[in-house]
Scaffold this active site. Structure first.
Site, mmCIF file in Angstrom:
data_model
loop_
_atom_site.group_PDB
_atom_site.id
_atom_site.type_symbol
_atom_site.label_atom_id
_atom_site.label_comp_id
_atom_site.label_asym_id
_atom_site.label_seq_id
_atom_site.Cartn_x
_atom_site.Cartn_y
_atom_site.Cartn_z
ATOM 1 N N GLU B 54 0.812 -1.219 0.000
ATOM 2 C CA GLU B 54 0.000 0.000 0.000
ATOM 3 C C GLU B 54 0.841 1.262 0.000
ATOM 4 O OE1 GLU B 54 -0.529 -2.652 1.799
ATOM 5 O OE2 GLU B 54 -2.471 -3.332 1.051
ATOM 6 N N HIS B 123 -10.302 -5.075 9.001
ATOM 7 C CA HIS B 123 -10.882 -4.724 7.700
ATOM 8 C C HIS B 123 -11.919 -3.611 7.829
ATOM 9 C CE1 HIS B 123 -9.125 -8.503 6.280
ATOM 10 N NE2 HIS B 123 -9.400 -8.141 5.061
#
Ligand SMILES: Cc1ncc(C[n+]2csc(CCOP(=O)(O)OP(=O)(O)O)c2C)c(N)n1
Ligand SMILES: Cc1ncc(C[n+]2csc(CCOP(=O)(O)OP(=O)(O)O)c2C)c(N)n1
Ligand SMILES: [Mg+2]
Ligand SMILES: [Mg+2]
Lengths: 339, 321, 339, 321
Positions: B54, B123
């Site tokens: 990321e 998440h």
């Protein structure tokens, strides 16, 4: 002043971190096969159930059972394990109760984490499976600290850290390896290179074929082995652990395997090359072990069917246990936040 | 008007903007696999899969944005933004300022969050307030298909870095989307339902919950106005304050944890700038200061529900009626 | 629909990113020496001033002038540069005005960044020095995007990204290299391995001696060269750039050098091994170039003194300019936040 | 009482706690170089330099904390926390909860921030609110030497992850520190100056600024109470609300940017729970939503000053006197 010696501190802390539950001995072919079958059956049962709806999905490691069982079977009770989102194999091989795991997946109170984790971050401290993180790379960031505790508190076990080829793309992988090398931490880095990183093929994410090549610049020894051959995995893992114990330094073991099902259930695998998938299906680690046992291991088809039956019965019972487990109470929403 | 899901509304927005402007490209983990239709139309130079990293996905977007491209990146789930904070906050948010205005950062970073998939707090973690607190960024978090489309298109056209949060629970919700060009300007809230007794300020998945609560309250003779912030930063302070001054009662509702959340900001604004009009305390109905759990009933309990909202309103109205 | 071709977009964006200021040609020994002397004088002048108090401190690269000048001197006007906290050499070699740089360090309005940066993140877009970040690793995260723009918008220049041995410990270094390799981005990674990472010696932070060794697992070509020999740096950098242009792939160039002063002024360097420091002082890149020019380059001591005098005069003028520059207005606090 | 700087107060705290408990260790970039006295006393196993990699520094601390050690890490400047967000937020803050309470994370992460060194917003960025917004963490930000010592010692003894922010501008400020064992409990604010007309709520470097403003106001006959939060999370809501109810006027002051900052939280709490006592709007005097600049006068202008605070108070008092 109330000085505490590191040894005394270690004693104090030991009870909390030395695995206390029963860890099965996996050293006979039958036990290895049974463990692999248990994992397979566990994952397929949950997948089937979630395909019907109403059950949370899981990331299965179908096809990777030899990797999990091979490595875990050569760990001692003192060793600790860190794993990730694709953890069922590691947990079950270590002796986790499939019933409590299924309860966790279903979000029930008897799950190992009281239902708060669900499938993605199941830790079982009493088995030495600590700090499971579903952040890809999470376990790599934590393994160094766990290993530091082992060395500073004088504990004998090494730390086995399981991760995927994708995780090796996160910068934290590199930071973890470097620190482990510099601080000489007893970590067995186990990369299950299953060719997939969710919906992306490994080949799209790197130049070259081997994650193990990334260890060399840090002075870390490594090996790459057929991850679908449980005996080969065991031999390589034993050698790696010997290297860690001899040198006091980390080791990176890369297991070449394949994710036979999708990333997360359900997944139609439309993006998967059919020929590649077929080639790996033909190398199914369970079928290979079965064939070996039948060919020269002194096992009959009947023996193997017997193991299958035992495993299925266990999974039936596990699912029944999980389904009978109550939901957490709403008040549990606010517990376990602070110590 | 056509009825499509939020997912499809976003897909339309992306395709339209990529068609309009060749500088727009999209990348992320699995973007080219999952958005096969974009790959087919725009090719593998403009629609790319990435390694699983990321930080460099975001950093690449920031570097590209400063030098002529207009990247859209998909960072999957909001907690994964933790790996991209330097690039988003220290680079995208600050390098324009630190360079004395030499660079612009036209980029959009998309991330999903919120209850609905029972996946747990690695998440599901609503962190939009972090980016509202950081300088130089814009933050968008729509509640319905039309706004998803119109705001995503505006975000792509904006010359600043935009965090675009997708509430998971809305992703497959259908909604009416206008035919033809649909642009919703950043920074403009919407009155999702007018009313004069109390103002419910919300965004994302809790907007429909507020609307349900408003229905329930209407049956009791309480007319609740529901404001959908749509953009968290810049916040449409004018609309919030105008409504607060009109109704004199404000309840802020969101799923994110309470402490230092967007609700705190809205409450503080009201308490500072609409104080003289207030007839009752400013209330917050939010997620607790806990990590969202996976277990379905616990996950549901995390999210503000119709009853909690309606009850908060009743308490305010009772108080000073 | 209003389709814009990538080429048209490139034309539109080009004016904004192609260096527009005058970039000096550094191809003669005298120009190289003068650039190195200018950097040295610039840094020492600011250090002396900050030692007296009242002037913001800087991170100097005294001892590393050959690295900066060597690489920058072989870049073309089309190439772009990313740098970090220790940037004065890269900026001055590229032709930045020492007066505007000093004004920036002092926080004045005529600084390249209106005083908002101070010394740590000076960008000069018109010279192609873009996105300077003082977050160690920051430039590594941004270089890939800058290079992506170069390739996608059809621009000819490569991207030179300067960073330290310490930055190579950040995970983002690994992520940057990997993406650059997979996407074939034209990046010259320039690691100035100066043996120090703030107050930590490089040897405490890694096993092995070479940052360049970290390129191989990504399939990235690399070279390590004496960073205190400006000719050797130029030769190596030219070869690296040729490699990038020929292969379309990134290259990692490691320059072995030494930070002769402290991390951040003032710094008594009490933690520095005196023998190591002395050994490197004896390899001062400026003295080496001077000796070479005197020995066989046709230069006299008088010639060199003349260059020194020119440089000192420039630095005097620069400091005068900076000191005369006004402070920013308080209203500037709220400008340049959003585009 | 002995007068020492904040830096020395922290050094004392660290040495005392390391002496007391062999499980305490400290590491970070340059820790062993800069804290030579700790290295000399406790050796290179317990005082370590690290590679330059905040993610693994923090992750190592989290892993070690869960398995028997009590690490203290120095992450240098707050913006560098951006590289450690996953480890701090997703691991330290959530893995206790996600594991159903199987782990504890007794660790302290120290970071510097705030104006004073003219280093710009990649070194100076007050992000304490991010960690207050994230679950499972504690956040401390003291204002004076005694509290730095007492809170750091308590943080080391706490079984939870504590973010310990050091306001750069205070680092070399001298202050009186009690002799002998000094513990200041986490979660307890302090009344830095009592008063009954207005409550100034602040923390860190702006506490002394508030005290100066209170001096100025006292000369005008306005008695300002100054509350030093000391701990941002858990926030001492009781003390803040009690004071707000007593004075009826609240001004929150901090250097961090306004939107979704700690001041928003305090204002929201007051507007919700002390509403009936309020005689005037709740005001915030904070840093702007801008990246802190390097230039000295701009950096100073970023920080709430005595005049701005006093003027905010005067406006409230004027309003309803
Ligand atoms: C930081 C982060 N990024 C992305 C994801 C989403 N995700 C979950 S698993 C996965 C693929 C991981 O690939 P690999 O590391 O090879 O492990 P595998 O799933 O193949 O076992 C991705 C992208 C995540 N959980 N965390
Ligand atoms: C992310 C981050 N961590 C720490 C620092 C503090 N810091 C500034 S320079 C520096 C040393 C950098 O070492 P290296 O990369 O070798 O570059 P050098 O300073 O030697 O040129 C450190 C630790 C920082 N600026 N950013
Ligand atoms: Mg994989
Ligand atoms: Mg260095």
């Amino acid at each position: 002043m109330n000085p505490v010696s590191p040894a005394a501190a270690a004693r104090a802390a030991a009870s909390a971190t030395t695995p206390s539950a029963v860890i099965p001995r996996l050293d006979q072919p039958e036990a290895l096969l049974e463990a692999m079958l248990l994992i397979r059956a566990y994952e397929l049962r949950l997948s089937a159930r979630s395909a019907q709806g109403g059950t949370p999905s899981t990331c299965t490691a179908v096809g990777q059972e030899a990797a999990a069982v091979g490595v875990v079977s050569v760990l001692t009770a003192d060793d600790l394990i860190l794993t990730n989102h694709r953890s069922a194999g590691h947990l079950l091989a270590r002796g986790a109760d499939p019933g409590r795991m299924m309860a966790e997946v279903l979000g029930r109170r008897d799950g190992y984490c009281k239902g708060k984790s669900g499938s993605l971050h199941i830790s079982v401290r009493e088995l030495g499976v600590v700090l499971t993180s579903t952040i890809v790379g999470g376990e790599l960031s934590l393994a160094t600290g766990v290993a530091l505790s082992q060395t500073m508190l004088g504990r004998p076990g090494i730390v086995a850290c399981f991760f995927g080829d994708g995780a090796a793309g996160e910068g934290i992988f590199h930071e973890s390896l470097n620190l482990a090398a510099v601080w000489k931490l007893p970590i067995l880095y186990v990369c299950e290179n299953n060719e997939w990183q969710a919906f992306v093929h490994r080949r799209e994410t790197m130049v070259g074929e081997r994650i193990a090549a990334r260890a060399a610049p840090y002075g870390i020894a490594s090996a790459t082995v057929d991850g679908n051959d449980v005996d080969a995995v065991r031999t390589a893992a034993r050698a790696a652990i010997d290297s860690i114990r001899d040198s006091g330094e980390p080791f990176l073991l890369e297991l070449l395997t394949y994710r036979l099902r999708g990333h997360f259930e359900p997944d139609d695998q439309a993006y998967v090359n059919a020929a590649e998938l077929a080639a790996w299906q033909a190398r199914d680690p369970i079928e290979r072990l079965k064939a070996r046992l039948l060919a020269g291991g002194g096992f009959t088809t009947g023996d193997l069917n017997g193991i299958d039956a035992r495993v299925n019965a266990r999974i039936d019972a596990a699912m029944a246990f999980a389904e009978a487990s109550p939901w957490p109470d709403t008040s549990d929403l606010l517990t376990d936040i602070y110590a | 008007m056509t009825t499509i899901t939020v997912y499809d509304a976003m897909a339309q927005a992306l395709a339209e903007e990529m068609r309009r402007d060749a500088r727009v490209l999209m990348f992320g983990e699995g973007v080219a696999t999952k958005r096969a239709e974009l790959l087919a139309e725009f090719g593998s130079t403009r629609v790319r899969n990435t390694p699983l990293a990321e930080g460099i996905i975001a950093g690449t977007a920031v570097g590209a944005a400063a030098t002529g491209l207009r990247p859209v990146i998909d960072l999957l789930f909001a907690p994964f933004l933790c790996y991209a904070m330097d690039e988003l906050v220290n680079s995208a948010g600050k390098l324009r300022y630190l360079s004395g205005g030499q660079f612009e950062f036209p980029l959009v970073a998309i991330a999903m969050t919120g209850a609905g998939w029972a996946v747990g707090s690695q998440h599901n973690h609503n962190v939009e307030a972090w980016f509202a607190h950081a300088p130089g960024l814009k933050v968008v978090m729509p509640s319905n298909a039309a706004d998803f489309k119109g705001l995503l298109k505006s975000a792509v056209r904006d010359d600043n870095p935009v965090l675009f949060f997708v509430d998971i629970g809305l992703l497959y919700q259908p909604g009416e989307v206008p035919d033809g060009e649909t642009l919703v300007p950043l920074g403009q809230a919407a009155i999702a339902r007018p009313g004069q007794d109390v103002t419910l300020v919300s965004y994302a998945k809790t907007v429909p919950v507020c609307l349900q609560a408003a229905d329930a309250l209407a049956a009791e003779g309480i007319a609740a106005e529901v404001i959908d912030l749509r953009t968290i930063k810049p916040l449409d302070e004018a609309m919030v304050l105008a409504s607060a001054r009109r109704t004199g009662r404000v309840v802020v509702v969101h799923e994110a944890s309470r402490t230092c959340g967007v609700g705190a900001e809205v409450a503080a604004l009201v308490a500072e700038h609409a104080f003289d009009s207030l007839k009752a305390p400013v209330r917050r109905v939010t997620g607790p200061d806990a990590p969202p759990p996976a277990s379905y009933p616990l996950e549901q309990a995390f999210v503000p529900g119709v009853d909690a909202i309606a009850e908060a309103v009743r308490a305010l109205v009772r108080k000073l009626h």
